[in-house]
Scaffold this motif. Sequence first.
Motif, PDB file in Angstrom:
ATOM      1  N   VAL A 141      -1.946   1.127  17.364  1.00 38.75           N
ATOM      2  CA  VAL A 141      -2.788   2.309  17.446  1.00 38.75           C
ATOM      3  C   VAL A 141      -2.799   3.027  16.101  1.00 38.75           C
ATOM      4  CG1 VAL A 141      -3.088   4.536  18.605  1.00 38.75           C
ATOM      5  CG2 VAL A 141      -2.171   2.597  19.872  1.00 38.75           C
ATOM      6  N   ILE A 142      -3.969   3.489  15.699  1.00 37.57           N
ATOM      7  CA  ILE A 142      -4.091   4.382  14.552  1.00 37.57           C
ATOM      8  C   ILE A 142      -4.209   5.790  15.124  1.00 37.57           C
ATOM      9  CG2 ILE A 142      -5.456   5.038  12.524  1.00 37.57           C
ATOM     10  CD1 ILE A 142      -4.187   2.215  12.321  1.00 37.57           C
ATOM     11  N   ALA A 143      -3.354   6.697  14.671  1.00 30.26           N
ATOM     12  CA  ALA A 143      -3.419   8.100  15.088  1.00 30.26           C
ATOM     13  C   ALA A 143      -3.715   8.939  13.852  1.00 30.26           C
ATOM     14  CB  ALA A 143      -2.114   8.543  15.730  1.00 30.26           C
ATOM     15  N   GLU A 161      -5.345  17.908   4.517  1.00 37.75           N
ATOM     16  CA  GLU A 161      -6.379  17.718   5.536  1.00 37.75           C
ATOM     17  C   GLU A 161      -5.911  16.950   6.764  1.00 37.75           C
ATOM     18  OE1 GLU A 161      -9.576  18.874   5.652  1.00 37.75           O
ATOM     19  OE2 GLU A 161      -9.177  20.035   3.836  1.00 37.75           O
ATOM     20  N   TYR A 162      -5.150  15.856   6.577  1.00 39.53           N
ATOM     21  CA  TYR A 162      -4.781  15.052   7.739  1.00 39.53           C
ATOM     22  C   TYR A 162      -3.575  14.161   7.471  1.00 39.53           C
ATOM     23  CZ  TYR A 162      -7.661  11.568   5.281  1.00 39.53           C
ATOM     24  OH  TYR A 162      -8.197  10.732   4.340  1.00 39.53           O
ATOM     25  N   LEU A 163      -3.079  13.575   8.561  1.00 37.92           N
ATOM     26  CA  LEU A 163      -2.008  12.586   8.573  1.00 37.92           C
ATOM     27  C   LEU A 163      -2.548  11.359   9.297  1.00 37.92           C
ATOM     28  CD1 LEU A 163       0.981  11.496   8.645  1.00 37.92           C
ATOM     29  CD2 LEU A 163       1.249  12.839  10.740  1.00 37.92           C
ATOM     30  N   VAL A 164      -2.299  10.163   8.752  1.00 41.50           N
ATOM     31  CA  VAL A 164      -2.685   8.926   9.425  1.00 41.50           C
ATOM     32  C   VAL A 164      -1.421   8.118   9.694  1.00 41.50           C
ATOM     33  CG1 VAL A 164      -4.023   6.778   9.311  1.00 41.50           C
ATOM     34  CG2 VAL A 164      -4.927   8.873   8.255  1.00 41.50           C
ATOM     35  N   ASN A 203       0.795  -1.216   0.000  1.00 41.75           N
ATOM     36  CA  ASN A 203       0.000   0.000   0.000  1.00 41.75           C
ATOM     37  C   ASN A 203       0.833   1.275   0.000  1.00 41.75           C
ATOM     38  OD1 ASN A 203       0.986   0.125   2.580  1.00 41.75           O
ATOM     39  ND2 ASN A 203      -0.961  -0.288   3.575  1.00 41.75           N
ATOM     40  N   ASP A 204       2.079   1.174  -0.279  1.00 41.50           N
ATOM     41  CA  ASP A 204       2.989   2.320  -0.330  1.00 41.50           C
ATOM     42  C   ASP A 204       3.132   3.066   0.993  1.00 41.50           C
ATOM     43  OD1 ASP A 204       3.733   1.844  -2.911  1.00 41.50           O
ATOM     44  OD2 ASP A 204       2.358   3.300  -3.788  1.00 41.50           O
ATOM     45  N   SER A 205       2.817   2.429   2.120  1.00 40.89           N
ATOM     46  CA  SER A 205       3.052   3.050   3.419  1.00 40.89           C
ATOM     47  C   SER A 205       4.556   3.175   3.641  1.00 40.89           C
ATOM     48  CB  SER A 205       2.461   2.208   4.557  1.00 40.89           C
ATOM     49  OG  SER A 205       1.063   2.180   4.477  1.00 40.89           O
ATOM     50  N   GLU A 206       4.933   4.249   4.299  1.00 40.50           N
ATOM     51  CA  GLU A 206       6.329   4.438   4.704  1.00 40.50           C
ATOM     52  C   GLU A 206       6.437   4.015   6.159  1.00 40.50           C
ATOM     53  OE1 GLU A 206       7.685   8.527   3.986  1.00 40.50           O
ATOM     54  OE2 GLU A 206       5.833   8.749   2.841  1.00 40.50           O
ATOM     55  N   HIS A 207       7.506   3.299   6.501  1.00 35.98           N
ATOM     56  CA  HIS A 207       7.698   2.797   7.856  1.00 35.98           C
ATOM     57  C   HIS A 207       8.942   3.435   8.460  1.00 35.98           C
ATOM     58  CE1 HIS A 207       4.765  -0.147   6.596  1.00 35.98           C
ATOM     59  NE2 HIS A 207       5.570  -0.525   5.635  1.00 35.98           N
ATOM     60  N   TYR A 208       8.828   3.854   9.732  1.00 30.32           N
ATOM     61  CA  TYR A 208       9.934   4.493  10.440  1.00 30.32           C
ATOM     62  C   TYR A 208      10.016   3.960  11.862  1.00 30.32           C
ATOM     63  CZ  TYR A 208       9.790   7.822   6.626  1.00 30.32           C
ATOM     64  OH  TYR A 208       9.807   8.393   5.378  1.00 30.32           O
ATOM     65  N   HIS A 209      11.245   3.733  12.320  1.00 33.56           N
ATOM     66  CA  HIS A 209      11.485   3.443  13.722  1.00 33.56           C
ATOM     67  C   HIS A 209      11.746   4.777  14.407  1.00 33.56           C
ATOM     68  CE1 HIS A 209      12.966  -0.857  12.672  1.00 33.56           C
ATOM     69  NE2 HIS A 209      11.647  -0.795  12.766  1.00 33.56           N
ATOM     70  N   VAL A 210      10.964   5.058  15.456  1.00 31.80           N
ATOM     71  CA  VAL A 210      11.100   6.308  16.199  1.00 31.80           C
ATOM     72  C   VAL A 210      11.209   5.969  17.684  1.00 31.80           C
ATOM     73  CG1 VAL A 210      10.052   8.537  16.752  1.00 31.80           C
ATOM     74  CG2 VAL A 210       9.742   7.558  14.469  1.00 31.80           C
ATOM     75  N   LEU A 211      12.403   6.086  18.223  1.00 29.45           N
ATOM     76  CA  LEU A 211      12.669   5.854  19.646  1.00 29.45           C
ATOM     77  C   LEU A 211      12.092   4.531  20.160  1.00 29.45           C
ATOM     78  CD1 LEU A 211      12.139   9.463  21.045  1.00 29.45           C
ATOM     79  CD2 LEU A 211      14.297   8.341  20.442  1.00 29.45           C
ATOM     80  N   GLY A 212      12.147   3.491  19.334  1.00 35.51           N
ATOM     81  CA  GLY A 212      11.716   2.166  19.749  1.00 35.51           C
ATOM     82  C   GLY A 212      10.347   1.747  19.236  1.00 35.51           C
ATOM     83  N   ALA A 213       9.541   2.681  18.736  1.00 33.72           N
ATOM     84  CA  ALA A 213       8.234   2.355  18.154  1.00 33.72           C
ATOM     85  C   ALA A 213       8.367   2.303  16.637  1.00 33.72           C
ATOM     86  CB  ALA A 213       7.200   3.407  18.550  1.00 33.72           C
ATOM     87  N   SER A 262       3.985   3.812  10.736  1.00 31.89           N
ATOM     88  CA  SER A 262       3.752   3.687   9.300  1.00 31.89           C
ATOM     89  C   SER A 262       2.853   4.838   8.879  1.00 31.89           C
ATOM     90  CB  SER A 262       3.083   2.344   8.972  1.00 31.89           C
ATOM     91  OG  SER A 262       3.917   1.275   9.352  1.00 31.89           O
ATOM     92  N   ILE A 263       3.335   5.633   7.943  1.00 35.62           N
ATOM     93  CA  ILE A 263       2.545   6.750   7.420  1.00 35.62           C
ATOM     94  C   ILE A 263       1.676   6.190   6.300  1.00 35.62           C
ATOM     95  CG2 ILE A 263       2.622   8.988   6.255  1.00 35.62           C
ATOM     96  CD1 ILE A 263       5.338   9.462   7.680  1.00 35.62           C
ATOM     97  N   THR A 264       0.356   6.147   6.533  1.00 37.20           N
ATOM     98  CA  THR A 264      -0.545   5.569   5.534  1.00 37.20           C
ATOM     99  C   THR A 264      -1.251   6.623   4.703  1.00 37.20           C
ATOM    100  OG1 THR A 264      -2.405   5.403   7.067  1.00 37.20           O
ATOM    101  CG2 THR A 264      -0.895   3.525   6.975  1.00 37.20           C
ATOM    102  N   ALA A 265      -1.294   7.862   5.188  1.00 36.62           N
ATOM    103  CA  ALA A 265      -1.829   9.001   4.428  1.00 36.62           C
ATOM    104  C   ALA A 265      -1.166  10.246   4.993  1.00 36.62           C
ATOM    105  CB  ALA A 265      -3.342   9.101   4.563  1.00 36.62           C
ATOM    106  N   ASP A 266      -0.801  11.184   4.115  1.00 35.90           N
ATOM    107  CA  ASP A 266      -0.138  12.400   4.583  1.00 35.90           C
ATOM    108  C   ASP A 266      -0.769  13.628   3.931  1.00 35.90           C
ATOM    109  OD1 ASP A 266       0.879  12.420   1.974  1.00 35.90           O
ATOM    110  OD2 ASP A 266       2.916  11.953   2.580  1.00 35.90           O
ATOM    111  N   ALA A 267      -0.225  14.789   4.267  1.00 36.17           N
ATOM    112  CA  ALA A 267      -0.785  16.042   3.748  1.00 36.17           C
ATOM    113  C   ALA A 267      -0.805  16.064   2.220  1.00 36.17           C
ATOM    114  CB  ALA A 267       0.004  17.235   4.292  1.00 36.17           C
ATOM    115  N   GLU A 268       0.204  15.488   1.606  1.00 35.96           N
ATOM    116  CA  GLU A 268       0.264  15.490   0.138  1.00 35.96           C
ATOM    117  C   GLU A 268      -0.877  14.690  -0.476  1.00 35.96           C
ATOM    118  OE1 GLU A 268       3.173  14.025  -3.490  1.00 35.96           O
ATOM    119  OE2 GLU A 268       4.047  14.327  -1.506  1.00 35.96           O
ATOM    120  N   THR A 269      -1.222  13.556   0.135  1.00 31.72           N
ATOM    121  CA  THR A 269      -2.260  12.703  -0.444  1.00 31.72           C
ATOM    122  C   THR A 269      -3.669  13.049   0.032  1.00 31.72           C
ATOM    123  OG1 THR A 269      -1.976  11.020   1.280  1.00 31.72           O
ATOM    124  CG2 THR A 269      -0.660  10.773  -0.745  1.00 31.72           C
TER     125      THR A 269
END
Length: 164
Positions: A105-107, A36-39, A12-22, A25-32
């Motif tokens: 968690v989905i944020a 409006e939102y970031l998921v 699904n073209d998600s980007e994955h990042y390790h951030v301080l142990g977590a 995955s960015i599944t939607a961003d401002a560009e897409t």
Amino acid sequence: MSNPTPETDSRNDSEHYHVLGATLSITADAETTDGEYLVLDMLVPPMFENGLHTHEQSEVFHVIEGEARLHVDGRDQTLGPGTSGYVPGGEIHGFANEGEDVCRVIAVMTPGGAEGFFRAVGQPTADRSLPEPVEPTEEMLQSVFATGEQYGFEFLGPLPERAV
């Protein structure tokens, strides 16, 4: 569909990042989403906390698996599978997994734009697996805090003890 890169999930073209142990995955961003939102689809390891902080975006946390503590404006809320918590923009808040199991968690942050912060502080990874546990050093935290300021985040220290 674009060609997947090492930090992209080919499904699904998600980007994955390790951030301080977590793992985030960015599944939607401002560009897409026309800004409006970031998921974020997050895997949060046991005993992880992001500390008290503020940012201009409103935020919703929805727990898929596990249990999480959401601290907003001096109050704690325990979120379990299928439950959500809301943080108004600019409100002091923090998030933690105080349990022994990984929490998923989905944020959703609105408006979008905070993805630049997560891309800047995270280490790209090819998949959604959790990194080896990490104890953040003062240098790592100061780098995250300084980068956060560039994106409108203000970090205010650790979460307070839970009221009994």
